[in-house]
Design an enzyme around this catalytic site. Sequence first.
Site, short mmCIF file in Angstrom:
data_model
loop_
_atom_site.label_atom_id
_atom_site.label_comp_id
_atom_site.label_asym_id
_atom_site.label_seq_id
_atom_site.Cartn_x
_atom_site.Cartn_y
_atom_site.Cartn_z
N HIS A 1 75.06 20.72 13.90
CA HIS A 1 75.54 19.54 13.20
C HIS A 1 75.85 19.87 11.74
O HIS A 1 76.76 19.29 11.14
CB HIS A 1 74.50 18.42 13.23
CG HIS A 1 74.31 17.78 14.56
ND1 HIS A 1 73.52 18.32 15.54
CD2 HIS A 1 74.82 16.63 15.08
CE1 HIS A 1 73.53 17.53 16.60
NE2 HIS A 1 74.31 16.50 16.35
N ASP B 1 74.46 7.86 22.85
CA ASP B 1 73.41 8.85 23.05
C ASP B 1 72.09 8.10 23.21
O ASP B 1 71.51 7.64 22.22
CB ASP B 1 73.33 9.82 21.87
CG ASP B 1 74.48 10.80 21.84
OD1 ASP B 1 74.84 11.30 22.91
OD2 ASP B 1 75.01 11.07 20.75
N ARG C 1 63.90 17.32 22.88
CA ARG C 1 65.01 16.74 23.63
C ARG C 1 65.18 17.47 24.96
O ARG C 1 65.76 16.93 25.90
CB ARG C 1 66.31 16.81 22.83
CG ARG C 1 66.30 16.01 21.55
CD ARG C 1 67.50 16.35 20.67
NE ARG C 1 68.75 15.92 21.28
CZ ARG C 1 69.95 16.33 20.87
NH1 ARG C 1 70.04 17.23 19.87
NH2 ARG C 1 71.04 15.88 21.45
N ARG D 1 69.87 5.26 20.43
CA ARG D 1 70.62 4.35 19.56
C ARG D 1 70.26 2.89 19.86
O ARG D 1 70.39 2.04 18.99
CB ARG D 1 72.13 4.54 19.76
CG ARG D 1 72.63 5.97 19.78
CD ARG D 1 72.31 6.74 18.53
NE ARG D 1 72.98 8.03 18.54
CZ ARG D 1 72.60 9.07 17.83
NH1 ARG D 1 71.54 8.98 17.03
NH2 ARG D 1 73.26 10.21 17.89
N LYS E 1 74.50 18.57 28.70
CA LYS E 1 74.82 19.16 27.41
C LYS E 1 73.64 20.05 26.96
O LYS E 1 72.52 19.86 27.44
CB LYS E 1 75.12 18.07 26.36
CG LYS E 1 73.96 17.09 26.11
CD LYS E 1 74.41 15.95 25.20
CE LYS E 1 73.22 15.08 24.80
NZ LYS E 1 73.60 13.91 24.02
N HIS E 2 73.91 21.11 26.17
CA HIS E 2 75.15 21.51 25.53
C HIS E 2 75.51 22.89 26.08
O HIS E 2 74.91 23.89 25.68
CB HIS E 2 74.98 21.58 24.02
CG HIS E 2 74.42 20.31 23.42
ND1 HIS E 2 73.06 20.01 23.42
CD2 HIS E 2 75.04 19.25 22.83
CE1 HIS E 2 72.87 18.83 22.84
NE2 HIS E 2 74.05 18.35 22.46
N ASP F 1 81.84 18.25 21.92
CA ASP F 1 80.84 17.64 21.06
C ASP F 1 81.58 17.12 19.82
O ASP F 1 82.79 17.34 19.67
CB ASP F 1 79.76 18.67 20.69
CG ASP F 1 78.42 18.02 20.35
OD1 ASP F 1 78.40 16.80 20.07
OD2 ASP F 1 77.40 18.73 20.35
#
Length: 360
Positions: free
Chosen positions: A178, A62, A135, A70, A165-166, A248
Amino acid sequence: MYGVLMIDIDSTALTTEDITLLKQAQVGGVILFARNVTDAAQVRALCDDIRYHNADILIGVDQEGGRVARLRNGFTPLPAMGKLGELFNKDPSLALECAYDCGYLMAAEVLAVGIDLSFAPVLDRDGISQVIGDRSFHHEPQAIIALAAQFMRGMKAAGMATTGKHFPGHGAIAPDSHIAEAIDDRSLDEIINSDMQPFAQTLPWLDALMPAHVIFSQVDNKPAGFSKIWLKDIIREQLNFDGVLFSDDLSMAGAKAAGDVSARVTAAIEAGCDIALVCNDRVAAHEAAKAAQDLPYPNQKRIKTMCGQIPAWQGDFESTCQQFDHWQQAKENISQTFFPIQLDAQISVNLETKDPTNYI
């Protein structure tokens, strides 16, 4: 053969347990997290080692920009996509140029270290979601469509496949899937005419979709990633989409309605996903690998479309990136537009900013 599972690994180098998992027949992918990264050379060595033990494997990450990145140390910082939306409100032409450059720059640097794909772009609308926020490119579907199309053109020019996504949209509900169950009670028509438009209208540039762990209660009582109505009836038949469907992360709270991890993997694949992600839970990964042995392999031709055009390593990160014709120019354009002063300080700020998807 590419398998149906995408798992994660423990640290910056493979452990014996990692290697055992990688060699499981149905493991077809690995997703990297911040704990797997020290610098570019280390990531490239790690990716090469992963492929040594399993040649038929996709490696993902990601790397959206902003809070969700990351790869940081030594990589060019990217703005949150919402910054592109803010620029679009002031100077649409410049914003579209920057969207292309962001897509190209992100893809080039991710490919340079041996990673096939970043799960990008986010096509959700910026609404009330606790986890989406900046985002998202924008609140307005047409702005998202314009910016995301340019971002994906940049990705593709660098040699990376795209993942929207999503699906069909996570931005209109507050709970973060999450860590909590997320339910959207709007009608199908309302969803189609608003949140789903960025997905439907960018299909020519999309190679894959990732459905949301959201229950759209007026459509189905299952999260979209476990729903044959969303995956088969709407995505495959109505939208005529023949790309890859990634679940996901099945370790997320929003996926637990389907049962234990074995049941979740089976439910996701039977509903229509090609690859199921199981992350940040090593016990669950082993259970998923065992359960997946009874599942059919995914369409191999379809999965291979996600393999990135990874360049030869030239001994260091910058020399490797220089093989991408537009990398240097894109890097300069993005740095000057979004980080014109004290770039090193900006990198430090990015490192300290909370990643809303980091629950490990």
